[in-house]
Write an enzyme that holds these catalytic residues in place. Structure first.
Site, PDB file in Angstrom:
ATOM      1  N   LEU A  44     -43.778  27.739 -65.037  1.00 40.95           N
ATOM      2  CA  LEU A  44     -44.390  28.754 -65.891  1.00 40.95           C
ATOM      3  C   LEU A  44     -45.869  28.946 -65.589  1.00 40.95           C
ATOM      4  O   LEU A  44     -46.362  30.080 -65.517  1.00 40.95           O
ATOM      5  CB  LEU A  44     -44.202  28.373 -67.368  1.00 40.95           C
ATOM      6  CG  LEU A  44     -44.808  29.341 -68.391  1.00 40.95           C
ATOM      7  CD1 LEU A  44     -44.166  30.718 -68.255  1.00 40.95           C
ATOM      8  CD2 LEU A  44     -44.638  28.809 -69.806  1.00 40.95           C
ATOM      9  N   GLN A  94     -46.144  30.955 -62.529  1.00 44.44           N
ATOM     10  CA  GLN A  94     -45.706  32.343 -62.640  1.00 44.44           C
ATOM     11  C   GLN A  94     -46.804  33.226 -63.232  1.00 44.44           C
ATOM     12  O   GLN A  94     -46.920  34.398 -62.892  1.00 44.44           O
ATOM     13  CB  GLN A  94     -44.449  32.435 -63.519  1.00 44.44           C
ATOM     14  CG  GLN A  94     -43.233  31.751 -62.934  1.00 44.44           C
ATOM     15  CD  GLN A  94     -42.084  31.718 -63.916  1.00 44.44           C
ATOM     16  OE1 GLN A  94     -41.962  32.591 -64.771  1.00 44.44           O
ATOM     17  NE2 GLN A  94     -41.236  30.692 -63.809  1.00 44.44           N
ATOM     18  N   CYS A  95     -47.601  32.665 -64.137  1.00 45.07           N
ATOM     19  CA  CYS A  95     -48.690  33.424 -64.748  1.00 45.07           C
ATOM     20  C   CYS A  95     -49.970  33.251 -63.917  1.00 45.07           C
ATOM     21  O   CYS A  95     -50.139  32.257 -63.203  1.00 45.07           O
ATOM     22  CB  CYS A  95     -48.941  32.948 -66.180  1.00 45.07           C
ATOM     23  SG  CYS A  95     -47.500  33.111 -67.258  1.00 45.07           S
ATOM     24  N   THR A  96     -50.856  34.243 -64.046  1.00 43.97           N
ATOM     25  CA  THR A  96     -52.152  34.146 -63.381  1.00 43.97           C
ATOM     26  C   THR A  96     -53.066  33.310 -64.263  1.00 43.97           C
ATOM     27  O   THR A  96     -53.673  33.800 -65.212  1.00 43.97           O
ATOM     28  CB  THR A  96     -52.758  35.540 -63.164  1.00 43.97           C
ATOM     29  OG1 THR A  96     -51.814  36.347 -62.451  1.00 43.97           O
ATOM     30  CG2 THR A  96     -54.041  35.450 -62.372  1.00 43.97           C
ATOM     31  N   VAL A  97     -53.138  32.025 -63.966  1.00 49.59           N
ATOM     32  CA  VAL A  97     -53.918  31.103 -64.791  1.00 49.59           C
ATOM     33  C   VAL A  97     -55.309  30.962 -64.164  1.00 49.59           C
ATOM     34  O   VAL A  97     -55.481  30.312 -63.132  1.00 49.59           O
ATOM     35  CB  VAL A  97     -53.225  29.728 -64.889  1.00 49.59           C
ATOM     36  CG1 VAL A  97     -54.074  28.773 -65.739  1.00 49.59           C
ATOM     37  CG2 VAL A  97     -51.841  29.883 -65.478  1.00 49.59           C
TER      38      VAL A  97
END
Length: 716
Positions: free
Chosen positions: A569, A572-575
């Site tokens: 997760l 998958q996100c732009t952290v």
């Protein structure tokens, strides 16, 4: 009328001013674009006409065409006004100050005297006979507050004061002063004078009436001819006043002229007024005034006193008008948005090309955190043509980080980002020409089935058309592989490409170098064999014979592959740290503005701060780097340069040539076969060669002094 005991003092109805809204808009444009900090007097032209209504006086009016043109190339609209019976031109001067304090500090009496001195000089030089409108010279002082769209101003109509004042012998409607034959002839002569373009806008004239009751209107220079012929002469003028017992303000300087120039003590005057465009002798006045002959003996050096500042509600004082409430909100938004940019040109950046920025067409690939910030920064720089491409929808986690979205955009499954972003841009700035395109970017390493091929290839064609129709392309997508096709298309079309990429606490902002096909921009009509033959001779040099700058993929030794599969997760996100995107976006836009203003444009070399290589070539906007890499964790930033690679999978001559030759078949191969690009560019062979290298280091514990030991050498 005032009675002095010796006669009735002749009193005049003051001139009244009217300023059309267009004048203030034109002044604002002139101030921002041409005058800037210049407070020099501005020659302007006012317009007035004889009274045409029994209960309403005419005003001296300022229109947009009263001001000079914004640029030397702009044609003057005053020429179109010449000969207009309803627009008698009057010369004036505008003094526009930079601050309200300067406006209040103006020496108003000195300014009034200086303008009256011009009238006095015109009387003695004979200029009045050539252009009688100079008797009506006027002055306007103003301050334009362009942030609030309010304007402070004050009119002055300089009038030479006769001392002692003129006395009025009689004043009657003109219809009571002529015989029926004379009245008919005077009306006919006036109508003829007013109908001719050569005389319609001449405000001062002579009315001569012969013994046969025939009236003729003549120019002022013909006075002696009329007197020698024994004709009855009236000094006529266009009277803006409607009052039955007072002549208008123009008569004041007219009497001073007649007395000083011709030495007449008794003057018959004709206040010409109209009704529905024709002479109205019932509304017009004929009067007789007496002037002390001592006035005529006044020397040129001995100018009379002067009055003339316009009253505001019966008192001396300035006037203020605000256009903010009456202006169209969109127009206000445009003016306010351009204000800061135009002010830059006053002192700091005179060479700033706002017209170029406004017309630059920018394509933003990605409407996420970076895309939202870049779009707003572009608008702040005056860019008005923006297209956003994205296939995603607004999710609940987006609005807090992506500045163009709100909670309503997330409801009911979420709006497409490209659509919602454009709606938001137009709410922020209605004049922006924004378009949203919902489209996914085809990516290498993401194979497609035969059923999907036609759709994917259409997306490729659409993306190619978008890039070809724009001037600058921003690569702002989340994945590395999604930047490959845009990088290839930009290199092929030789378009300005700016990449911004984010890590957790680091960023990269870079401009791609010029494409390798500068010499083949017009080669699309050539055969494939001709293209291939030409490509063999292409080098990494641009038109300046310097090494080409690299693109986003030039430092890679592997082809872009699928980076989205098998990710957790957080992957998958732009952290990223929240402050990263605004910094990178701002630098990306600043980089574009630098490229657009650089003489070499896309071919500009990489520049560094404090580098001797820059010398005197540094531009007003500063250096133009190739890459900017920054780290928030270290609060550091570096400018780097990377040259184009002969094995680059996106911009090398081999790849661009293959794309030019095979078109969509080439792109499909790159998408479906992970090693295709590596094989084509020679990266596969390079990796094999690198894998065969062996390095045998000497043992630190051995004797370093044994120079004859072959083991000390590095074997390659």
């Amino acid at each position: 009328m005032a009675d002095t005991g010796k006669g009735t003092i002749l009193q005049f109805a003051p001139f009244q001013s009217f300023v059309d809204e267009g004048f203030w808009h034109k002044l604002s444009s002139l101030k921002l674009n041409k005058l800037r900090l210049d407070e020099s007097p501005i020659p302007i032209t006012g317009f007035y006409a004889p009274c045409s209504h029994p209960q309403v006086s005419n005003h001296l009016t300022l229109l947009a065409e009263s001001l000079p043109a914004d640029s030397d190339d702009e044609p003057s609209s005053l020429l179109a006004s010449q000969g207009n019976r309803n627009r008698c031109p009057v010369p004036g001067v505008l003094l526009n100050t930079n601050t309200l304090e300067s406006f209040y500090a103006l020496d108003k009496q000195s300014l009034l005297k200086a303008e009256a001195k011009k009238i006095w000089d015109d009387i003695y030089s004979g200029k009045v006979e050539e252009d009688s409108s100079v008797l009506l010279r006027f002055l306007v002082i103003s301050f334009a507050d362009l942030k609030k769209w309010s304007f402070h101003y004050w009119f002055a109509f300089p009038a030479l004061v006769l001392d002692p004042p003129a006395t009025l012998v009689n004043l009657k409607p003109a219809s009571q002063c002529f015989t029926s034959e004379e009245a008919e002839s005077v009306s006919s002569a006036c109508n003829e004078w007013r109908s001719k373009s050569s005389t319609a806008d001449i405000p001062f004239f002579l009315v001569s009436i012969g013994s046969n009751s025939i009236a003729t209107l003549r120019h002022l220079r013909e006075l002696e001819t009329c007197q020698n012929n024994g004709q009855k002469v009236l000094f006529g003028f266009y009277d803006p006043c409607h009052l039955p017992n007072n002549p208008g303000w123009p008569l004041r300087n007219y009497l001073a002229y007649i007395c000083s120039r011709w030495g007449l003590g008794k003057i018959h005057f004709f206040c010409y007024r109209e009704n529905r465009g024709f002479a109205d002798l019932g509304l017009s006045l004929v009067g007789e005034a007496e002037i002390s002959l001592s006035q005529g003996g006044r020397s040129h050096q001995n100018m009379p006193n002067v009055v003339g500042w316009e009253l505001n509600k019966g008192k001396k004082g300035l006037r203020c008008i605000s256009l903010a409430k009456t202006m169209d909100p969109t127009r206000l938004a445009v003016s306010a948005a351009d204000l800061n940019l135009k002010l830059m040109r006053w002192r700091t950046l005179p060479s700033l090309n706002l017209e170029m920025l406004a017309s630059t067409r920018c394509l933003l690939l990605g409407a996420g955190t970076l895309g939202c910030q870049v779009a707003r920064m572009l608008m702040a720089w005056g860019v008005r043509k923006i297209t956003l491409v994205d296939s995603g929808k607004v999710s609940m986690s987006n609005p807090i980080r992506q500045s163009l979205y709100a909670l309503d955009d997330c409801l009911n499954g979420g709006k497409f980002k490209a659509v919602a972003a454009v709606e938001s841009l137009k709410r922020i700035f209605p004049a922006v020409e924004a378009e949203g395109v919902v489209m996914a970017i085809p990516m290498p390493g993401h194979p497609v089935s035969s059923q999907e091929e036609s759709s994917i290839l259409q997306d490729c064609r659409d993306l190619s058309d978008l890039i070809n129709s724009h001037d600058a392309i921003f690569l702002l997508t989340d994945t590395r592989e999604s930047r490959w096709l845009p990088s290839l298309l930009c290199a092929s079309a030789n378009k300005i490409a700016i990449t911004a990429a984010l890590g957790f606490d680091s960023f990269l902002v870079m401009r791609h170098g010029a494409g390798p096909l500068d010499a083949l921009r017009n080669s699309q009509a050539e055969t494939s064999s001709n293209v291939s033959a030409s490509m063999e001779n292409l080098s990494l040099s641009n038109q300046n014979e310097s090494v080409r700058l690299g693109c986003y993929f030039c430092n890679d030794v592997v082809a872009p592959i699928d980076s989205t599969a098998n990710r957790t997760l957080d992957q998958q996100c732009t952290v990223t740290r929240p402050g990263l995107a605004p910094i990178a976006s701002a630098l990306a836009v600043e980089l574009l503005v630098g490229v657009l203003h650089h003489p070499s444009g896309i071919c500009a070399k990489a520049e560094f701060a404090n580098s001797n290589d820059n010398g005197s070539t540094e531009q007003p906007l500063g250096i133009l780097p190739h890459q900017i890499r920054g780290s928030i964790s270290q609060f550091s930033q570096m400018t780097l340069v990377g040259h184009a690679s002969t094995c680059c999978t996106a911009c090398c001559s081999t790849v661009v040539s293959e794309y030019r030759t095979k078109g969509m078949d080439f792109i499909l191969q790159a998408i479906n076969h992970p090693t295709y690009l590596e094989d084509l560019t020679g990266l596969t062979e390079l990796m094999k060669s690198a894998g065969s290298y062996t390095l045998d280091w000497d043992n630190d514990s051995e004797n370093d002094d044994n120079d004859d030991d072959d083991d000390d050498c590095v074997e390659i």
